[in-house]
Design an enzyme around this catalytic site. Structure first.
Site, PDB file in Angstrom:
ATOM      1  CG  ASP A 146       9.650 -12.381  18.043  1.00 34.67           C
ATOM      2  OD1 ASP A 146       8.811 -11.807  18.752  1.00 34.67           O
ATOM      3  OD2 ASP A 146      10.100 -13.509  18.293  1.00 34.67           O
TER       4      ASP A 146
ATOM      5  CG  ASN B 152      -4.155  15.296  -0.697  1.00 33.48           C
ATOM      6  OD1 ASN B 152      -3.443  15.421   0.299  1.00 33.48           O
ATOM      7  ND2 ASN B 152      -5.113  16.157  -0.971  1.00 33.48           N
TER       8      ASN B 152
END
Length: 780
Positions: free
Chosen positions: A166, A531
């Site tokens: 939850d 990257n």
């Protein structure tokens, strides 16, 4: 513990015993946590005991408490649920039960307990800790233990990990299991979407969350749902009319489906429950739409853990062991949690107190406060949901027009970012163009104006709907400038990989020659390689890690069946080793070779010897990951030949190049949401910049801060000028000079049993919850 040398660390746990148990409802990722606690405990020289069936096993003792070794937790990281079992326990709520539990622990010399469970389980652990002294006194007076024993084990340390799908625990951004539960929900929504579109249906989906609407909120964001009910924000009176109006409106605009998401604990302003049946009947009566209810139920707890949950649990499990080793009688019981992408420790009772405050605020109908108390992450999700769901096509047009393009290779989440950017732009009154096929398309004038409905249904689509190319603008600068002038474009939003960043840098550097390039530019990093400088996470890398991880899970299964087989798997990423490293942690690889962590023939020799040793145990399989450009000479073929000849007679070897599978299918929930948020955030920033540089009827932006990369840095979303990022970039290898994830490599090696120095292990600091912990979505 900023740094501890290896020999010292090897003995920090000597003479200590750690017990680990899972309690309460199960959550995906618990096994990864059990594995990390067990291995880290053994690594530091402690004894580790697995306690089966939660607190019940703790009270009953006997065979339920077993000492673990390194292999006890092998091959469990990919399993959902918890292999040591969990149970709700009545006995532990009584003093007698806790006394029996204390006796069972003292018998085995266990004074450190790592509890993985929800807030109830953690509160129970804290009560146990506070009563420990008096429980031992009772055991002494009953003659069960001696005075000396009570002295030796006079103190119990507790470290908690929150396992709950939850995400209802205050102080931690993500609890174990939440991300996997979102994966299950999105899989269902994707499947339902196709049937709903075929029949023009409305679906009411009920998701878990009795008191917490996190799952409902995030899945509504990630699926572009039409309406949402959560307990923290009951709808205004008269919501029935508003909802039916909204549903009718989207139908008339040509949408073939409506999705309504409802948390099981949804209530109205008076605290009266709103049921999925009621909502369905309402839609049928008022609008006559064909409507179906789907209750997801326990499907959400099931299935294999996502990459995020495996890595989160591994990181938190290791941190929990460090917290136990560093605990003193004066330190409070702590919860190890995540804030942004950093581990932190929080006092357990502060968190429990805050979690109770939320419930209290909801009971007393202080709903705005309840949302604030849930923490930064929840509030940001809620604000962005409201912004997106209440957006309308603006009546008033501004004078600005902006163009959106994709550059580089396809990455999951690109379409989500395009969709939210297009709609945010239109709702602010701008003219929005999309460009097909990247900078090349801009040069060839593949530019078209886009409308609100053109991007409907794009959220869950993988790849790039606009089409994308790697070409940089350098080659056709004249043509690009001509088309920017032709369409009178004032701002460029470039969504893509390293080429997107490099391309915008080229445009900025050409501003001196072409006045038309003095416009606002923004890059949303989107590449599986992760990257791009200026951000910790690029869009699409979460999906890529999950795709690589699923492939490796299957490869591992094949190796387990074949026995004595080692697989060498090559991942993508160019020179950047992010994919190989993170996938390696998620699948429990033996090694991951990357360019950033230079290795030589000695290292390879050590790894092969390690593999030969491993084959003598009952785990007769190996998995080695190799980033595609980690070494110019030690190629995948070279490694295959090396492992094959060195392992002759002991194991055989196979290779697997994952290739473009890693671009993934449908985007993960993280990438859908991250893309959606970055799209909105970028447009808001661009609109502000446009207004700031608008002079005498024209836009003129030549300051360095008018061309930025948007990205998540530690805990905040930040805009970094491309010209400033230039010095932090290694252009030859196409990646940032500094990479935050390199410290994860330590974790990879330790969990795979390498003798390495822990000098670089930086442990989480103790923070306090009252300082509203910021989060991954801060600044929205």
């Amino acid at each position: 513990m900023a740094s501890v040398d290896l020999e010292k660390l090897r003995t920090t746990g000597a003479g200590k015993a750690i017990g680990v148990l899972t309690s309460g409802g199960d959550a995906q990722g618990m096994n990864a946590a059990v594995r990390a606690v067990t291995r880290m405990g053994i690594y530091v020289g402690a004894k580790v005991f697995l306690i089966y069936e939660g607190y019940e096993g703790l009270v009953e003792g006997g065979e339920n408490i077993k000492q673990a070794n390194w292999l006890s937790v092998s091959n469990i990281i990919q399993l959902g649920g918890t292999v040591i079992g969990s149970a709700r326990c009545k006995a532990f709520t009584t003093r007698e039960g806790r006394r029996a539990a204390a006796y069972n622990l003292v018998q085995r010399g266990i004074t450190n307990l790592c509890v993985i469970g929800g807030d109830g389980s953690l509160t129970g652990a804290n009560i146990f800790r506070s009563e420990w002294g008096s429980l031992l006194e009772e055991l002494v007076s009953e003659g069960k233990i001696s005075e000396g024993t009570a002295q030796t084990y006079s103190h119990l340390n507790i470290a908690g990990l929150v396992g709950s799908i939850d995400n209802d625990f205050c102080g931690t951004d993500m609890t174990i299991g939440t991300d996997s539960a979102l994966h299950r929900i999105m899989e269902v929504i994707d499947a339902i979407t196709t049937t709903a579109q075929s029949h023009q249906r409305t679906f009411v989906l009920e998701v878990m969350g009795r008191h917490c609407g996190y799952l409902a909120l995030v899945s509504a964001l990630a699926s572009g749902a039409d309406w949402l009910f959560i307990p923290e924000a009951p709808p205004e009176d008269g919501w029935e009319n508003f909802m039916c109006e909204r549903l009718g409106e989207t139908r008339s605009r040509g949408s073939r489906l409506n999705i309504i998401i409802i948390a099981e604990g949804a209530i109205d302003r008076n605290g009266k429950p709103i049921s999925s049946r009621y909502v369905k009947d309402l839609v049928v009566q008022r609008l006559g739409f064909d409507t179906r209810v789907t209750v997801l139920g326990h499907v959400q707890r099931g299935g294999t853990p996502s990459a995020f949950d495996r890595i989160l649990s591994s990181k938190m499990g290791m941190e929990a062991v460090m917290a136990l080793l560093e605990a003193t009688p004066d330190t409070p019981a702590c919860v190890v949690s995540l804030s942004g992408n950093q581990s932190v420790r929080l006092p357990l009772m502060e968190c429990v107190q805050m979690t109770k405050e939320v419930q209290k605020a909801m009971d007393e109908k202080r709903f705005d406060e309840a949302i604030q108390l849930r923490g930064g992450s929840f509030e940001n999700n809620w604000n962005i949901y409201k912004l997106l769901s209440h957006q309308k096509i603006s009546k008033e047009k501004t004078n600005f027009s902006l163009a959106i393009l994709n550059v580089g290779a396809p990455a999951a989440g690109m379409n989500a970012a395009v969709r939210s950017a297009v709609r945010s732009g239109i709702s602010q009154g701008h003219t929005v163009y999309v460009v097909h096929d990247g900078f090349e398309g801009l040069a060839k004038n593949q530019v078209q104006e886009v409308s609100w409905h053109d991007v409907a249904g794009w959220l869950g689509r993988g790849g790039s709907m606009l089409g994308t190319k790697r070409t940089l603008p350098k080659g056709f600068m004249e043509k690009i400038v001509e088309n920017i002038r032709l369409h009178n474009i004032h701002a460029l939003l470039v969504i893509g990989g390293f080429e997107a960043y490099e391309g915008v840098l080229q445009l900025v550097e050409a501003r001196g020659r072409y006045e038309e390039l003095c416009i606002v530019m923004c890059v949303i990093p989107a590449t599986i390689s992760n990257n791009v400088p200026g951000t910790d996470f690029s869009l699409g890398s979460d999906t890529a890690v999950n795709a690589a991880m699923e492939s490796c899970d299957r490869i591992k299964q094949s190796a387990s069946g074949t026995k004595r087989r080692v697989f060498i798997v090559e991942t993508m990423g160019g020179y950047c080793g992010y994919l190989a490293t993170v996938t390696g942690i998620a699948v429990g690889a033996d090694a991951a070779y990357v360019f950033e962590d230079p290795f030589n023939i000695q290292d390879l020799k050590a790894n092969v010897e390690h593999m030969t040793e491993k084959m003598k145990t009952e785990i007769q399989r190996g998995l080695v990951l190799r980033n595609e450009k980690c070494h110019e000479h030690y190629t995948t073929e070279f490694l295959y030949n090396l492992y094959s000849s060195e392992g002759k007679g002991v194991f055989d070897c196979r290779t697997n190049v994952l290739g473009h599978l890693q671009q993934g299918g449908a985007p993960t929930p993280f990438d859908r949401n991250y893309g959606t948020k970055l799209g909105v955030k970028a447009i808001i920033w661009m609109s502000e910049k446009l207004r700031a540089v608008y002079r005498n009827g024209r836009v003129f932006a030549n300051a360095s801060d008018s061309a930025c990369v948007i990205g998540l840095q530690k805990k905040v979303v930040a805009f970094s000028p491309v010209t400033e990022l230039k010095k932090d970039t290694d252009f030859e290898h196409r990646m940032p000079r500094e990479q935050w994830w390199l410290n994860l490599r330590l974790m990879l090696k330790m969990l795979a049993h390498y003798r390495i120095s822990m000098a670089d292990y930086v442990s989480g600091e103790l923070e306090h919850v009252t300082r509203r912990t910021l989060s991954i979505e801060t600044g929205f």
